[in-house]
Design a protein around this motif. Structure first.
Motif, PDB file in Angstrom:
ATOM      1  N   GLN A  22      16.452   4.954  34.994  1.00 52.09           N
ATOM      2  CA  GLN A  22      16.382   4.796  34.025  1.00 52.09           C
ATOM      3  C   GLN A  22      17.747   5.520  34.281  1.00 52.09           C
ATOM      4  N   LEU A  23      18.107   7.234  34.831  1.00 49.66           N
ATOM      5  CA  LEU A  23      18.555   7.944  34.637  1.00 49.66           C
ATOM      6  C   LEU A  23      20.501   7.257  35.266  1.00 49.66           C
ATOM      7  N   SER A  24      19.836   6.848  36.496  1.00 58.56           N
ATOM      8  CA  SER A  24      21.091   6.681  37.211  1.00 58.56           C
ATOM      9  C   SER A  24      20.901   5.554  38.204  1.00 58.56           C
ATOM     10  N   SER A  25      21.101   4.926  38.031  1.00 58.34           N
ATOM     11  CA  SER A  25      20.793   3.339  39.223  1.00 58.34           C
ATOM     12  C   SER A  25      21.162   3.281  40.940  1.00 58.34           C
ATOM     13  N   ARG A  26      22.388   3.830  40.480  1.00 60.75           N
ATOM     14  CA  ARG A  26      23.250   3.892  41.619  1.00 60.75           C
ATOM     15  C   ARG A  26      24.670   5.112  41.586  1.00 60.75           C
ATOM     16  N   VAL A  27      25.084   5.326  43.183  1.00 63.00           N
ATOM     17  CA  VAL A  27      26.087   6.033  43.240  1.00 63.00           C
ATOM     18  C   VAL A  27      27.666   5.473  43.155  1.00 63.00           C
ATOM     19  N   CYS A  28      27.852   5.875  42.443  1.00 60.57           N
ATOM     20  CA  CYS A  28      29.937   5.009  42.140  1.00 60.57           C
ATOM     21  C   CYS A  28      30.737   5.895  43.381  1.00 60.57           C
ATOM     22  N   ASN A  29      31.913   5.090  43.724  1.00 58.17           N
ATOM     23  CA  ASN A  29      32.495   5.706  44.734  1.00 58.17           C
ATOM     24  C   ASN A  29      33.723   5.530  44.185  1.00 58.17           C
ATOM     25  N   GLY A  30      33.666   7.084  43.611  1.00 61.67           N
ATOM     26  CA  GLY A  30      34.571   7.756  42.315  1.00 61.67           C
ATOM     27  C   GLY A  30      35.000   6.797  40.790  1.00 61.67           C
ATOM     28  N   VAL A  31      35.508   7.587  40.645  1.00 63.34           N
ATOM     29  CA  VAL A  31      35.765   7.449  39.112  1.00 63.34           C
ATOM     30  C   VAL A  31      36.013   6.074  38.501  1.00 63.34           C
ATOM     31  N   LEU A  32      36.739   5.390  39.012  1.00 59.87           N
ATOM     32  CA  LEU A  32      36.674   3.845  38.858  1.00 59.87           C
ATOM     33  C   LEU A  32      35.466   2.766  38.980  1.00 59.87           C
ATOM     34  N   VAL A  68      43.568   5.773  36.109  1.00 58.53           N
ATOM     35  CA  VAL A  68      44.075   4.673  36.823  1.00 58.53           C
ATOM     36  C   VAL A  68      44.863   5.180  38.486  1.00 58.53           C
ATOM     37  N   CYS A  69      46.143   5.843  37.365  1.00 60.97           N
ATOM     38  CA  CYS A  69      47.289   6.147  37.824  1.00 60.97           C
ATOM     39  C   CYS A  69      47.477   7.762  38.419  1.00 60.97           C
ATOM     40  N   ARG A  70      46.578   8.222  37.935  1.00 62.85           N
ATOM     41  CA  ARG A  70      46.403   9.642  38.848  1.00 62.85           C
ATOM     42  C   ARG A  70      45.220   9.901  39.904  1.00 62.85           C
ATOM     43  N   TYR A  71      44.177   8.482  39.186  1.00 60.57           N
ATOM     44  CA  TYR A  71      43.540   8.327  40.928  1.00 60.57           C
ATOM     45  C   TYR A  71      43.910   7.477  42.162  1.00 60.57           C
ATOM     46  N   GLY A 110      47.151   8.103  42.210  1.00 62.57           N
ATOM     47  CA  GLY A 110      48.302   8.969  42.618  1.00 62.57           C
ATOM     48  C   GLY A 110      49.691   8.190  42.043  1.00 62.57           C
ATOM     49  N   LEU A 111      50.039   7.448  41.226  1.00 63.10           N
ATOM     50  CA  LEU A 111      50.925   6.998  40.337  1.00 63.10           C
ATOM     51  C   LEU A 111      51.657   7.634  39.141  1.00 63.10           C
ATOM     52  N   LYS A 112      52.977   7.684  38.872  1.00 63.90           N
ATOM     53  CA  LYS A 112      53.859   8.132  37.663  1.00 63.90           C
ATOM     54  C   LYS A 112      53.595   7.669  36.727  1.00 63.90           C
ATOM     55  N   PHE A 113      53.144   8.132  35.674  1.00 65.43           N
ATOM     56  CA  PHE A 113      53.202   7.340  34.750  1.00 65.43           C
ATOM     57  C   PHE A 113      53.438   7.632  32.992  1.00 65.43           C
ATOM     58  N   ILE A 114      54.259   7.071  32.752  1.00 74.36           N
ATOM     59  CA  ILE A 114      54.650   7.332  31.396  1.00 74.36           C
ATOM     60  C   ILE A 114      54.252   6.344  29.895  1.00 74.36           C
ATOM     61  N   LEU A 122      46.314  11.756  23.461  1.00 75.27           N
ATOM     62  CA  LEU A 122      47.859  12.360  24.142  1.00 75.27           C
ATOM     63  C   LEU A 122      47.037  13.495  24.551  1.00 75.27           C
ATOM     64  N   SER A 123      46.746  14.680  24.553  1.00 73.48           N
ATOM     65  CA  SER A 123      46.028  16.146  25.093  1.00 73.48           C
ATOM     66  C   SER A 123      45.772  14.953  26.443  1.00 73.48           C
ATOM     67  N   ILE A 124      44.884  13.991  26.195  1.00 70.84           N
ATOM     68  CA  ILE A 124      43.996  13.592  27.570  1.00 70.84           C
ATOM     69  C   ILE A 124      45.093  13.313  28.356  1.00 70.84           C
ATOM     70  N   ILE A 125      45.964  12.001  28.588  1.00 66.92           N
ATOM     71  CA  ILE A 125      46.870  11.217  28.838  1.00 66.92           C
ATOM     72  C   ILE A 125      48.032  12.441  29.983  1.00 66.92           C
ATOM     73  N   GLU A 126      48.065  13.751  28.890  1.00 64.58           N
ATOM     74  CA  GLU A 126      48.947  14.608  30.065  1.00 64.58           C
ATOM     75  C   GLU A 126      47.966  15.565  30.585  1.00 64.58           C
ATOM     76  N   ALA A 127      46.963  15.197  30.948  1.00 64.90           N
ATOM     77  CA  ALA A 127      45.896  16.372  31.563  1.00 64.90           C
ATOM     78  C   ALA A 127      45.558  15.455  32.415  1.00 64.90           C
ATOM     79  N   LEU A 128      45.627  14.107  32.471  1.00 66.23           N
ATOM     80  CA  LEU A 128      45.045  13.091  33.745  1.00 66.23           C
ATOM     81  C   LEU A 128      46.561  12.525  33.802  1.00 66.23           C
TER      82      LEU A 128
END
Length: 349
Positions: A10-20, A94-97, A99-103, A115-121
């Motif tokens: 119930q806690l984890s049914s699979r291992v994800c291949n990357g955050v996306l 998605v852009c960070r994953y 390697g794309l620039k994002f404005i 906004l802080s989260i966006i900048e952190a990414l």
């Protein structure tokens, strides 16, 4: 009171291949206390469980993954998008994953934490401070167009017109709801802005021949569905300019909620269900309450787009509510504790 512990499956049914790969598969949660009546089963789709914290993770990943497949963007591309916050976080992730620039183009209503989260990414914030002809969305889009023209190798996903937006919900959000409930639900409540979520859900239900009514939840002051433009304080709900995706769209029912109603819905969910939900989600739940007589005996599902943890300085701040919405702490507490849903300005159709 002893609570049973979940099993490892119930806690984890699979291992994800990357955050996306962790986007989607969000839980359905039955709310037993929000409404004061047992003859409606209320189940919510908890989209805050996405890795970026909102339903916008789905179209963000879908729009850019399809653009990559088509060769429209590559390693040197700069992504530019207008957003009230959540789409910005999804795209930044998605852009960070990849390697794309994002404005990210935002206006003053965007939550500071977002906004802080966006900048952190790794995203860059472009703040539009003045509305265009009274509308911040129009001003944001104008800034996006300017940046696209002046930034080499730039790309605008355009969540307001990109059909991969509703397609992400067609293939994800509503499919998950339908499969989990075996198609056995009567009403779906969805907040609208670009209308991507509502469209994708409606079209999937029609394709499956489901007899499910779709309720579009819009804000007072939104121009969607022929509404009149007016001031709005809650981001991510409604629009000051009709997006291309929204043109000509219709749903079984339309409910317009006020900013204060959204706040009360958020506070009531925290008080009664121990859930911190975002502004639009509060409006969605209050819409269920507004229509509870009509849907007595039904199973209702509501899509809750994001978490209240990003609204602590606004929706969950008595000072902000008083200054921005003119509602005192005493009045707010009364509304949150009331069993009635009839105190608010709004329109149902």
């Amino acid at each position: 009171m002893l609570l049973s512990q979940p099993s490892m499956n119930q806690l984890s049914s699979r291992v994800c291949n990357g955050v996306l790969d962790a986007i989607g598969g969000t839980p359905l949660v039955r709310l037993n206390r929000f409404l004061d009546r047992p003859d409606i089963e209320l189940i919510v789709k908890w989209e805050a469980a996405n890795p970026g914290g909102s339903a916008k993770d789905r179209p963000a990943a879908k729009m850019l993954s399809e653009a990559l497949k088509r060769g429209e963007i590559g390693p040197e591309t700069t992504i530019v998008e207008s957003t009230s916050g959540n789409m910005g976080i999804g795209l930044a992730q998605v852009c960070r994953y990849h390697g794309l620039k994002f404005i990210c183009v935002v206006d003053p209503r965007a939550q500071k934490q977002n906004l802080s989260i966006i900048e952190a990414l790794g995203g860059t914030i472009e703040l539009v401070t003045q509305p265009l002809k009274g509308d911040f969305l129009a001003a944001r889009i104008a800034k996006v167009c300017e940046l696209i023209e002046t930034t080499p190798n730039s790309y605008w996903p355009n969540q307001y017109a990109n059909t991969d937006n509703p397609r992400s919900h067609f293939k994800g959000t509503i499919r998950e709801i339908d499969e989990t409930l075996n198609g056995e639900f009567d009403v779906l409540f969805v907040a609208t802005s670009s209308t991507g979520t509502a469209q994708g859900c409606r079209d999937f239900l029609k394709s499956r021949g489901r007899d499910v009514q779709v309720v579009a939840v819009d804000s007072v002051g939104s121009v969607l569905f022929g509404g009149s433009s007016g001031p709005r304080k809650i981001p991510g709900l409604g629009a000051g300019k009709e997006p291309r995706l929204a043109a000509g769209q219709s749903f079984d029912h339309l409910v317009r909620v006020s900013d204060l109603e959204c706040v009360v819905g958020c506070r009531r969910a925290a008080q009664r269900e121990a859930m911190l939900i975002g502004g639009s989600a509060g409006g969605v739940l209050m819409s269920v309450g507004r229509m509870q007589e009509q849907f007595a005996g039904k199973r209702c599902v509501a899509v809750l787009h994001d978490s209240g943890t990003r609204y602590l300085e606004t929706v969950f701040s008595d000072e902000w509510v008083s200054e921005s919405l003119g509602c005192t702490s005493e009045e707010l507490n009364y509304l949150v504790g009331s069993s009635s849903f009839e105190f608010f300005e709004g329109v149902s159709a």
